[in-house]
Structures are given as structure tokens and as C-alpha cells.
Design an enzyme around this catalytic site. Structure first.
Site, PDB file in Angstrom:
ATOM      1  N   ASP A 156      -2.778  62.032  58.642  1.00  0.00           N
ATOM      2  CA  ASP A 156      -2.283  61.207  57.605  1.00  0.00           C
ATOM      3  C   ASP A 156      -3.118  60.289  56.871  1.00  0.00           C
ATOM      4  O   ASP A 156      -3.499  59.721  57.617  1.00  0.00           O
ATOM      5  CB  ASP A 156      -0.953  60.365  58.413  1.00  0.00           C
ATOM      6  CG  ASP A 156      -0.082  59.722  57.080  1.00  0.00           C
ATOM      7  OD1 ASP A 156      -0.672  59.588  55.904  1.00  0.00           O
ATOM      8  OD2 ASP A 156       1.118  59.200  57.673  1.00  0.00           O
ATOM      9  N   ILE A 157      -3.212  60.421  55.540  1.00  0.00           N
ATOM     10  CA  ILE A 157      -4.522  59.667  54.835  1.00  0.00           C
ATOM     11  C   ILE A 157      -4.053  57.982  54.846  1.00  0.00           C
ATOM     12  O   ILE A 157      -4.800  57.414  54.944  1.00  0.00           O
ATOM     13  CB  ILE A 157      -4.754  60.106  53.552  1.00  0.00           C
ATOM     14  CG1 ILE A 157      -6.193  59.601  53.215  1.00  0.00           C
ATOM     15  CG2 ILE A 157      -3.433  59.762  52.488  1.00  0.00           C
ATOM     16  CD1 ILE A 157      -6.835  60.591  52.159  1.00  0.00           C
ATOM     17  N   GLY A 215       4.577  63.495  47.486  1.00  0.00           N
ATOM     18  CA  GLY A 215       3.309  63.957  48.315  1.00  0.00           C
ATOM     19  C   GLY A 215       2.697  62.730  48.948  1.00  0.00           C
ATOM     20  O   GLY A 215       3.029  61.615  49.282  1.00  0.00           O
ATOM     21  N   ASP A 253       0.735  60.611  47.159  1.00  0.00           N
ATOM     22  CA  ASP A 253       0.905  59.512  46.273  1.00  0.00           C
ATOM     23  C   ASP A 253       2.148  58.681  46.813  1.00  0.00           C
ATOM     24  O   ASP A 253       1.909  57.325  46.717  1.00  0.00           O
ATOM     25  CB  ASP A 253       1.265  60.149  44.618  1.00  0.00           C
ATOM     26  CG  ASP A 253       0.973  58.989  43.613  1.00  0.00           C
ATOM     27  OD1 ASP A 253       0.916  57.769  44.110  1.00  0.00           O
ATOM     28  OD2 ASP A 253       0.894  59.263  42.609  1.00  0.00           O
ATOM     29  N   SER A 289      -4.722  68.435  44.592  1.00  0.00           N
ATOM     30  CA  SER A 289      -4.122  69.592  44.001  1.00  0.00           C
ATOM     31  C   SER A 289      -3.694  70.741  44.631  1.00  0.00           C
ATOM     32  O   SER A 289      -2.975  71.402  43.965  1.00  0.00           O
ATOM     33  CB  SER A 289      -4.996  70.250  42.675  1.00  0.00           C
ATOM     34  OG  SER A 289      -5.582  69.337  41.580  1.00  0.00           O
ATOM     35  N   GLY A 313      -0.947  70.509  46.632  1.00  0.00           N
ATOM     36  CA  GLY A 313       0.498  70.476  46.853  1.00  0.00           C
ATOM     37  C   GLY A 313       1.411  70.461  45.682  1.00  0.00           C
ATOM     38  O   GLY A 313       1.546  71.851  45.305  1.00  0.00           O
ATOM     39  N   TYR A 354       0.800  70.459  42.653  1.00  0.00           N
ATOM     40  CA  TYR A 354      -0.011  70.898  41.557  1.00  0.00           C
ATOM     41  C   TYR A 354      -0.460  72.337  41.808  1.00  0.00           C
ATOM     42  O   TYR A 354      -1.264  73.040  40.936  1.00  0.00           O
ATOM     43  CB  TYR A 354      -1.173  70.001  41.321  1.00  0.00           C
ATOM     44  CG  TYR A 354      -1.054  68.642  40.709  1.00  0.00           C
ATOM     45  CD1 TYR A 354       0.426  68.361  40.188  1.00  0.00           C
ATOM     46  CD2 TYR A 354      -2.193  67.837  40.019  1.00  0.00           C
ATOM     47  CE1 TYR A 354       0.618  67.379  39.455  1.00  0.00           C
ATOM     48  CE2 TYR A 354      -1.663  66.640  39.279  1.00  0.00           C
ATOM     49  CZ  TYR A 354      -0.355  66.413  39.092  1.00  0.00           C
ATOM     50  OH  TYR A 354      -0.048  65.054  38.491  1.00  0.00           O
TER      51      TYR A 354
HETATM   52  P1  ADP Z   1      -1.109  67.170  44.284  1.00  0.00           P
HETATM   53  O1  ADP Z   1       0.158  66.833  43.191  1.00  0.00           O
HETATM   54  O2  ADP Z   1      -2.430  66.903  43.905  1.00  0.00           O
HETATM   55  O3  ADP Z   1      -0.929  68.744  44.491  1.00  0.00           O
HETATM   56  P2  ADP Z   1       0.448  66.410  46.510  1.00  0.00           P
HETATM   57  O4  ADP Z   1       0.652  64.946  47.208  1.00  0.00           O
HETATM   58  O5  ADP Z   1       1.464  67.235  46.230  1.00  0.00           O
HETATM   59  O6  ADP Z   1      -0.606  66.412  45.370  1.00  0.00           O
HETATM   60  O7  ADP Z   1      -0.241  67.209  47.488  1.00  0.00           O
HETATM   61  C1  ADP Z   1      -1.866  67.255  47.846  1.00  0.00           C
HETATM   62  C2  ADP Z   1      -2.143  67.458  49.250  1.00  0.00           C
HETATM   63  O8  ADP Z   1      -1.855  66.343  50.336  1.00  0.00           O
HETATM   64  C3  ADP Z   1      -1.167  68.643  50.084  1.00  0.00           C
HETATM   65  O9  ADP Z   1      -2.051  69.562  50.739  1.00  0.00           O
HETATM   66  C4  ADP Z   1      -0.305  67.925  50.930  1.00  0.00           C
HETATM   67  O10 ADP Z   1       0.162  68.656  52.125  1.00  0.00           O
HETATM   68  C5  ADP Z   1      -1.128  66.629  51.326  1.00  0.00           C
HETATM   69  N1  ADP Z   1      -0.633  65.525  51.729  1.00  0.00           N
HETATM   70  C6  ADP Z   1       0.715  65.159  51.632  1.00  0.00           C
HETATM   71  N2  ADP Z   1       0.999  63.859  52.224  1.00  0.00           N
HETATM   72  C7  ADP Z   1      -0.127  63.555  52.836  1.00  0.00           C
HETATM   73  C8  ADP Z   1      -0.592  62.587  53.686  1.00  0.00           C
HETATM   74  N3  ADP Z   1       0.195  61.559  54.197  1.00  0.00           N
HETATM   75  N4  ADP Z   1      -1.729  62.567  54.189  1.00  0.00           N
HETATM   76  C9  ADP Z   1      -2.740  63.413  53.862  1.00  0.00           C
HETATM   77  N5  ADP Z   1      -2.390  64.436  53.157  1.00  0.00           N
HETATM   78  C10 ADP Z   1      -1.039  64.560  52.661  1.00  0.00           C
END
Ligand code: ADP
Length: 181
Positions: free
Chosen positions: A16-17, A38, A40, A123, A125, A127
Site C-alpha cells: 500500500d503506497i 483508487g 488518489d 494509469s 486502474g 485510466y
Molecule cells: P489511474 O486513474 O491512474 O488508473 P488508479 O488509482 O485507479 O489510478 O490506479 C492506479 C493503480 O494503483 C492501480 O494498479 C491500483 O490497483 C493501484 N492502487 C490503488 N490503491 C493503491 C494503494 N493504496 N497503494 C498502491 N497502489 C494502489
């Protein structure tokens, strides 16, 4: 998985970032910096309202660029917000925009003297960027940057699922021979 590029480390972890203790974490933001789902949403929830306050003041960020705010309540001191492209099939400059999002984030880190940075898989998720293609661009762009910028001691990809981790690991293994040259 971890590889060394000159004196820098490139690392892949599943996780988890929002939990990372790097100097900066990167957010997959939208161009209005308005927050979203996501990664963000997770960053704003964990970091608290100060991050959104700064985003409002900044106002926006074009696709392929990056801006920086405080990390609020996060362990990371800064959040670098970058905007990857929405995937429309691949013939609308998506690859270059995705590379630019990674490069802009790294440049901003260098400018601010931040030596450790964690990225999500931009991008891939909401996107809709195909994971394997996105992984190739992400890893190539970050590797190329690390080769020329030893000020970045650690670049970590934080992959949110086992599938994403495996996709990045396969790409990194495939480009290993190019890294030693
Ligand atoms: P985008 O709109 O750029 O596609 P998203 O947030 O929908 O962004 O997804 C980007 C990636 O981040 C996806 O692979 C998703 O699984 C991942 N993701 C979602 N939540 C987290 C988190 N808490 N930590 C790391 N990666 C995450």
C-alpha cells in the site's frame, strides 16, 4: 525484487503506497487535482485535508506533468501528484505521456532534494492502461532516469496486487541484461 543501477536501488514490493516511508510518494492524480478513487482517494484519506488544501491552491496539473505538496499525516514528507494518460487504445500519445508522468515526478524529486521515492502503477486502474505495457514504460523510464541521476538513491514501485507485482517482476527480469551495460 531489488536491482542496483549504478549506485541507486530500484525496488518492487507488493503493498500500500500510503504506508511507505520514502521521502515522497507519488499520487496518480487527475488533471484537476480534485481527488478521486483508487490510489488518489487512499492518499487523501490517509494524509488528511492539508494535502487537498494545497492541491486547491495549485489548481491543476496537465497530463504528463507533476506537482508537489506536503505529505500531511503520511510517513512520507511529500506527495508528488502526477497525471498519467487515460488509455484510448494506444495511438493517442499515451506511451509518451505515461513516460513523461514518471520522468516529471523524478525531476521534481531531484529538484527538491528528495532522494527516495515510491510510485504506484500509474494509469493502470481507472485510466485503463494495459498492465504489461504500462510496466514496460514505467520500468524503462525509471531505469533510464536512475542511470543518469545518482541523487535518487531509491525508487520503489508499490504494487497493489499480486498480479501487478508479477507483471512488473516479469518486465524487470526481461530488461535486467540491459541494466548492466
Ligand atoms: P489511474 O486513474 O491512474 O488508473 P488508479 O488509482 O485507479 O489510478 O490506479 C492506479 C493503480 O494503483 C492501480 O494498479 C491500483 O490497483 C493501484 N492502487 C490503488 N490503491 C493503491 C494503494 N493504496 N497503494 C498502491 N497502489 C494502489
Amino acid at each position: 525484487m531489488q536491482v542496483t543501477i549504478n549506485n541507486s536501488i530500484l525496488e518492487l514490493v507488493e503493498g500500500d503506497i500510503t504506508k511507505q516511508d520514502t521521502g515522497a510518494i507519488v499520487n496518480a492524480a487527475n488533471s484537476g487535482l480534485r481527488g478521486g478513487g483508487g490510489v488518489d482517494g487512499a492518499i487523501h484519506r490517509a494524509g488528511g485535508p492539508q494535502i487537498m488544501e494545497e492541491c486547491r491552491k495549485i489548481g491543476g496539473c496537465p497530463t504528463g506533468s507533476a506537482v508537489i505538496t506536503t505529505g500531511g499525516n503520511l510517513k512520507a514528507r511529500y506527495v508528488i501528484h502526477t497525471v498519467g494518460p487515460v488509455y484510448h487504445g494506444g495511438d493517442r500519445g499515451e506511451a509518451e505521456l505515461l513516460a513523461s508522468a514518471y520522468r516529471s515526478s523524478l525531476k521534481l524529486a531531484s529538484e527538491k532534494g528528495i532522494s527516495t521515492i515510491a510510485f504506484p502503477s500509474l494509469s493502470t486502474g481507472a485510466y485503463g492502461y494495459p498492465l504489461d505495457e504500462a510496466a514496460k514504460i514505467a520500468l524503462k523510464t525509471v531505469c533510464d532516469y536512475l542511470k543518469e541521476h545518482p541523487d535518487i538513491a531509491l525508487a520503489r514501485f508499490v504494487l497493489f496486487s499480486a498480479d501487478a507485482y508479477r507483471a512488473y517482476e516479469a518486465v524487470l527480469r526481461s530488461i535486467l541484461p540491459q541494466l548492466s551495460t
